[in-house]
Design a protein around this motif. Structure first.
Motif, PDB file in Angstrom:
ATOM      1  N   LYS A 187      62.452  -1.102  30.309  1.00 23.49           N
ATOM      2  CA  LYS A 187      61.269  -0.752  31.098  1.00 23.49           C
ATOM      3  C   LYS A 187      60.854  -1.934  31.971  1.00 23.49           C
ATOM      4  N   ALA A 188      60.412  -1.630  33.194  1.00 31.37           N
ATOM      5  CA  ALA A 188      59.946  -2.661  34.119  1.00 31.37           C
ATOM      6  C   ALA A 188      58.430  -2.683  34.137  1.00 31.37           C
ATOM      7  N   TYR A 189      57.872  -3.898  34.176  1.00 26.18           N
ATOM      8  CA  TYR A 189      56.423  -4.098  34.168  1.00 26.18           C
ATOM      9  C   TYR A 189      56.034  -4.778  35.488  1.00 26.18           C
ATOM     10  N   VAL A 190      55.172  -4.107  36.262  1.00 22.38           N
ATOM     11  CA  VAL A 190      54.795  -4.555  37.595  1.00 22.38           C
ATOM     12  C   VAL A 190      53.327  -4.954  37.591  1.00 22.38           C
ATOM     13  N   ALA A 191      53.040  -6.219  37.944  1.00 26.29           N
ATOM     14  CA  ALA A 191      51.663  -6.704  38.003  1.00 26.29           C
ATOM     15  C   ALA A 191      51.039  -6.313  39.336  1.00 26.29           C
ATOM     16  N   ASN A 192      49.977  -5.509  39.289  1.00 27.94           N
ATOM     17  CA  ASN A 192      49.274  -5.042  40.486  1.00 27.94           C
ATOM     18  C   ASN A 192      48.010  -5.866  40.667  1.00 27.94           C
ATOM     19  N   ASN A 196      44.160  -4.598  39.249  1.00 31.95           N
ATOM     20  CA  ASN A 196      43.908  -5.153  37.910  1.00 31.95           C
ATOM     21  C   ASN A 196      44.624  -4.380  36.801  1.00 31.95           C
ATOM     22  N   ASN A 197      45.876  -4.020  37.052  1.00 32.99           N
ATOM     23  CA  ASN A 197      46.633  -3.317  36.025  1.00 32.99           C
ATOM     24  C   ASN A 197      48.119  -3.587  36.162  1.00 32.99           C
ATOM     25  N   GLY A 215      43.770  -8.114  32.905  1.00 35.42           N
ATOM     26  CA  GLY A 215      42.697  -8.956  33.407  1.00 35.42           C
ATOM     27  C   GLY A 215      42.511  -8.816  34.907  1.00 35.42           C
ATOM     28  N   SER A 216      41.747  -9.758  35.464  1.00 36.08           N
ATOM     29  CA  SER A 216      41.439  -9.732  36.884  1.00 36.08           C
ATOM     30  C   SER A 216      42.555 -10.372  37.700  1.00 36.08           C
ATOM     31  N   GLN A 217      43.061  -9.626  38.677  1.00 33.98           N
ATOM     32  CA  GLN A 217      44.104 -10.073  39.599  1.00 33.98           C
ATOM     33  C   GLN A 217      45.398 -10.509  38.873  1.00 33.98           C
ATOM     34  N   PRO A 218      46.003  -9.600  38.137  1.00 34.62           N
ATOM     35  CA  PRO A 218      47.298  -9.929  37.509  1.00 34.62           C
ATOM     36  C   PRO A 218      48.339 -10.195  38.592  1.00 34.62           C
ATOM     37  N   ASN A 219      49.117 -11.270  38.405  1.00 37.02           N
ATOM     38  CA  ASN A 219      50.029 -11.671  39.482  1.00 37.02           C
ATOM     39  C   ASN A 219      51.488 -11.711  39.072  1.00 37.02           C
ATOM     40  N   ILE A 234      45.028 -14.098  37.636  1.00 38.17           N
ATOM     41  CA  ILE A 234      44.482 -15.151  38.486  1.00 38.17           C
ATOM     42  C   ILE A 234      42.964 -15.243  38.342  1.00 38.17           C
ATOM     43  N   GLY A 235      42.304 -14.114  38.416  1.00 37.16           N
ATOM     44  CA  GLY A 235      40.849 -14.106  38.479  1.00 37.16           C
ATOM     45  C   GLY A 235      40.149 -14.327  37.171  1.00 37.16           C
ATOM     46  N   SER A 236      40.834 -14.128  36.043  1.00 36.27           N
ATOM     47  CA  SER A 236      40.162 -14.307  34.753  1.00 36.27           C
ATOM     48  C   SER A 236      40.713 -15.489  33.962  1.00 36.27           C
TER      49      SER A 236
END
Length: 519
Positions: A187-192, A196-197, A215-219, A234-236
């Motif tokens: 499975k591939a996991y994509v940070a949006n 925030n998901n 969290g806030s601004q996953p990168n 990034i944000g949290s």
């Protein structure tokens, strides 16, 4: 890339001032060990192009670095930590790249809306693949094809690594997708970043399975040896942990440095976050999900990390145009063989970790011919000369030193000896009279040289005639004036050397018998 001041939701690389950002320390922070006990070393950085972002290793162990400001890729030899060759040209604003099993590097160019394909064997560009939507990061999926996130199109595209073409329809994900990681289950996991998901994709069918709030601004995302996915927010200022079996967040977010942009995980389970706002790297034990030690200072605005096969951690510093190298202290587990002769010249193998760049001393003397395997887990060396007894083995690297106390034992080499006695009275041909002394000569049969300073015992029958120490010519002598009658009665005499151990050699015992007269 745009030079206007924009938040990370609008500009993929956003180089304006960040919240809680520490003031850079003019690179001095990278020249030596961090001050606090328990931290690791960030050894001198490697200058690359302008605004480095993405990091990926080739099959040969070289490091590819995308330079988003100079539109190129730098190649770093990780054995010497130096840039090799000229920069490889790419499109505009190259970012997070990936290297496919076929050896080709796929470099998303965010502003020119394309993917540059580079043959890593020759460091030459093969082709450029058009891809709209602000391509941001690439990742290899189990089929060997590539997923490429499209930051402004909120989707992921698939590139066939055989034909170097985009295949199928884009896969819709969250807003502002950046980092992609593929778990062991495929499975591939994509940070949006903007929604925030994390989107989970079935790479066999290229369909979305679920979306996971984080969290806030996953990168960016990385997969640990335990199978969990680690997401930097990034944000949290935190890392979220996702169980890739249940696709749920587990535990509380792990606090890290300010504005973490990148993350990678080593085979030993340690994760490294690039904290762009605090100019450092946080180390996380993914088995316990706890932070190890204090953050490691690096360059200005670190944006990504990558762990080399040899255990070193590389950090792209977007604002200081260089790559920091973190090398951890070596550990030693064994040396084989664990003994050798005092003459030196024994080939030994030392096993451990973080051995890259090592020098070796044994008993304080430097070993020669040190070579380290690509993974930094084993080295070979040739022992120097030493003195008999146990000696400490010390390995020094740019990351520190480690020792095996009394790990190697020097043993003197064994040399056979020959002891030759002269006749008690005389030799007839050629004529030579020995009376009134008995003589015995001790010779090292390996070197052919006389052996001085050794005790020789003279006897006849059951009677002791005396003892003497060999001189510089290896000769011992005793008087026979008072004992000649006994010697005649026993038809000669015997000489014996009991053997000895010197600082450099073990001498074997030897003996001889001499008559009264010899032809």
């Amino acid at each position: 890339m745009s030079t206007s001041v924009q938040p990370p939701s609008q500009d993929l690389l956003w180089t304006a001032s960040l919240s809680n950002q520490a003031r850079p320390a003019a690179e001095a922070e990278e020249s030596g060990p961090a001050a606090s006990a328990g931290t690791f070393l960030a050894i001198p950085p490697i200058p690359v192009g302008t605004n480095p972002v993405g990091l990926a290793f080739t099959s040969s162990g070289d490091l590819y670095v995308t330079n988003s400001g100079s539109n190129s890729v730098s190649v770093v030899d990780t054995a010497t930590d130096t840039v090799v060759g000229a920069p490889i040209p790419t499109g505009t604003t190259p970012v997070w790249l990936a290297i496919a099993p076929n050896g080709n590097a796929y470099v998303p160019n965010n502003i020119s809306n394309s993917v540059t394909v580079i043959d890593t064997a020759t460091n030459t560009v093969i082709t450029t693949i058009p891809l709209a939507g602000g391509p941001s990061a690439a990742a290899v999926i189990p089929s060997g094809n590539l997923y490429v996130s499209r930051f402004s199109a909120s989707s992921v595209s698939v590139i066939d690594s055989t034909t170097n073409t985009v295949i199928g329809a884009p896969i819709p994900v969250g807003s502002g997708p950046v980092g992609i990681a593929v778990a062991f289950n495929g499975k591939a996991y994509v940070a949006n970043r903007n929604s925030n998901n994390v989107t989970v994709i079935n790479t066999a069918t290229n369909t979305v399975i679920t979306t996971i709030p984080v969290g806030s601004q996953p990168n960016f995302v990385a997969i640990a040896p335990n199978g969990n996915a680690y997401v930097v927010n990034i944000g949290s200022n935190s890392v979220s942990v996702i169980d890739t079996v249940t696709d749920t967040v587990i535990g509380a977010p792990i606090p890290v440095g300010a504005n973490p942009w990148g993350i990678s995980v080593a085979p030993n389970g340690n994760a490294y976050t690039a904290n762009r706002g605090s100019n450092d790297v946080t180390v996380i034990d993914t088995f316990t999900n706890t932070v190890i030690g204090v953050p490691i200072p690096v360059g200005s605005q670190p944006i990504s990390t990558a762990v080399a096969p040899n255990g070193k951690v590389y950090v792209a510093n977007i604002a200081s145009a260089n790559v920091s190298v973190i090398q951890f202290p070596p550990t030693l587990s064994s040396i084989t063989p664990f003994q050798g002769t005092t003459a030196g010249g024994t080939m030994v193998t030392i096993t451990g970790t973080n051995l890259t760049g090592a020098s070796v001393t044994i008993g304080g003397n430097p070993a020669t011919g040190v070579t380290v395997n690509p993974s930094g887990t084993q080295l070979t060396a040739t022992t120097p000369p030493g003195v008999s007894g146990a000696a400490t083995v010390t390995v020094n690297t740019p990351g520190g030193s480690a020792s095996l106390v009394n790990g190697f034992t020097y043993v003197a080499p064994v040399h056979a000896t020959s002891l030759t006695a002269t006749p008690a009275l005389a030799k007839l041909f050629p004529p030579q009279v020995y009376f009134p002394f008995l003589y015995a000569t001790l010779t090292d049969l390996v070197t052919g040289l006389p052996v001085p300073n050794q005790t020789i015992v003279f006897t006849t029958g059951s009677h002791a005639l005396g003892t003497a120490v060999t001189n510089a010519q290896g000769v011992a002598q005793v008087s026979e004036v008072l004992t000649l009658a006994l010697i005649l009665l026993n038809d000669g005499y015997n000489v014996t050397f009991a053997g000895a151990t010197t600082p450099t050699v073990i001498l074997t015992p030897s003996s001889d018998h001499a008559g009264v007269l010899e032809p």
